[in-house]
Design a protein around this motif. Sequence first.
Motif, short mmCIF file in Angstrom:
data_model
loop_
_atom_site.label_atom_id
_atom_site.label_comp_id
_atom_site.label_asym_id
_atom_site.label_seq_id
_atom_site.Cartn_x
_atom_site.Cartn_y
_atom_site.Cartn_z
N CYS A 256 28.44 5.36 17.76
CA CYS A 256 29.07 5.79 19.02
C CYS A 256 30.58 5.96 18.85
N THR A 257 31.22 5.04 18.11
CA THR A 257 32.65 5.17 17.86
C THR A 257 32.94 6.45 17.09
N ALA A 258 32.11 6.77 16.10
CA ALA A 258 32.32 7.99 15.32
C ALA A 258 32.20 9.23 16.21
N ARG A 259 31.24 9.22 17.14
CA ARG A 259 31.07 10.38 18.03
C ARG A 259 32.21 10.48 19.05
N ALA B 229 38.83 0.93 19.27
CA ALA B 229 38.91 1.64 18.00
C ALA B 229 40.30 2.19 17.74
N LEU B 230 40.99 2.59 18.79
CA LEU B 230 42.34 3.14 18.62
C LEU B 230 43.33 2.10 18.13
N VAL B 231 43.07 0.82 18.42
CA VAL B 231 43.93 -0.26 17.93
C VAL B 231 43.25 -0.99 16.76
N LYS B 232 42.22 -0.34 16.19
CA LYS B 232 41.50 -0.86 15.02
C LYS B 232 40.86 -2.22 15.29
N GLN B 233 40.34 -2.40 16.49
CA GLN B 233 39.54 -3.58 16.84
C GLN B 233 38.10 -3.09 17.05
N ASN C 123 33.92 1.71 31.40
CA ASN C 123 32.59 1.41 30.91
C ASN C 123 32.65 1.09 29.42
N ASN C 124 31.48 0.96 28.79
CA ASN C 124 31.44 0.54 27.39
C ASN C 124 32.01 1.60 26.45
N SER C 125 31.84 2.88 26.76
CA SER C 125 32.39 3.93 25.89
C SER C 125 33.91 3.91 25.93
N ASP C 126 34.49 3.67 27.12
CA ASP C 126 35.95 3.55 27.21
C ASP C 126 36.44 2.33 26.44
N GLN C 127 35.67 1.24 26.52
CA GLN C 127 36.04 0.04 25.79
C GLN C 127 36.01 0.28 24.28
N LEU C 128 34.97 0.99 23.81
CA LEU C 128 34.88 1.32 22.39
C LEU C 128 36.07 2.16 21.94
N ARG C 129 36.43 3.16 22.76
CA ARG C 129 37.54 4.04 22.41
C ARG C 129 38.85 3.25 22.35
N GLN C 130 39.11 2.44 23.36
CA GLN C 130 40.36 1.67 23.37
C GLN C 130 40.45 0.70 22.20
#
Length: 268
Positions: free
Chosen positions: A70-73, A10-14, A1-8
């Motif tokens: 959301c990324t910060a949380r 952000a981890l690669v700084k995209q 989902n979108n939260s998983d997409q945000l996490r992935q």
Amino acid sequence: NNSDQLRQNALVKQYYCDIDIAHLISYNEELAHKLTTEPGDIIPLVVFIFDPGDLSSLQPEVFELALKQCTARIIYPGQRDITLPSHQLLLHSSASHISIRDLNATNISHLVRIPGIVIGASTISSKSTIIHVRCKGCDHSENIHVDGGFSGLTLPRRCGRPRVESDQPNEQCPLDPYVVHHEKCQFVDQQVLKLQEAPDQVPVGEMPRHVLISADRYLANRVVPGSRCTVMGIFSIYQAKGVKKEAAVAIRNPYLRAVGITSDLDQT
């Protein structure tokens, strides 16, 4: 989902999130309608900070700010003072598309979805999003926000420093006092694409038409000339440079501010 997409991402700084408008419609139909009809207000290039405790300061430009929060949380759940770069909202949809030759004045400032073939791509340039200016007379400085796309900026002609009672009438700053300090400005990547109608979309006996595309940040360098793609963006207008004085004042050239680019890999 979108939260998983945000996490992935952000981890690669995209720092972006690609959202399907159909999901937004199922979540909030009124919000999705406003996004389609007023995208320039809902998805700004520059996101202003608001106080979460003061809902009266909540502005429409909260989509990209919400992604940032959301990324910060998600990534830093225990840290409140974490500083993250600005996020970009990308959109895609399965809605019916519109051809380049069918674009008209009623589509201006609306979200449109256009298929075509990329026939030109410029090199990456730096587009300023925040201009830092300083007054030559009193050293008063301020930041000026710049809209996205091909929009420009006119510097204020008078100094914006608040006047106090101790100021003398002859101590006023001169006209056109501001100088831009580039080292304190903020920039993003921007690329200009030229999208042309696909051969199967051109009526018999007609020449193919094209439209300019403004792609910034994570949409830059996504496609190369010769690739077939579908662009979702805000149909906008701009003032061409070098227009003759006797030309019509109200004439503007159309272009598309891209908010999503999907490559048609199966058809290339």
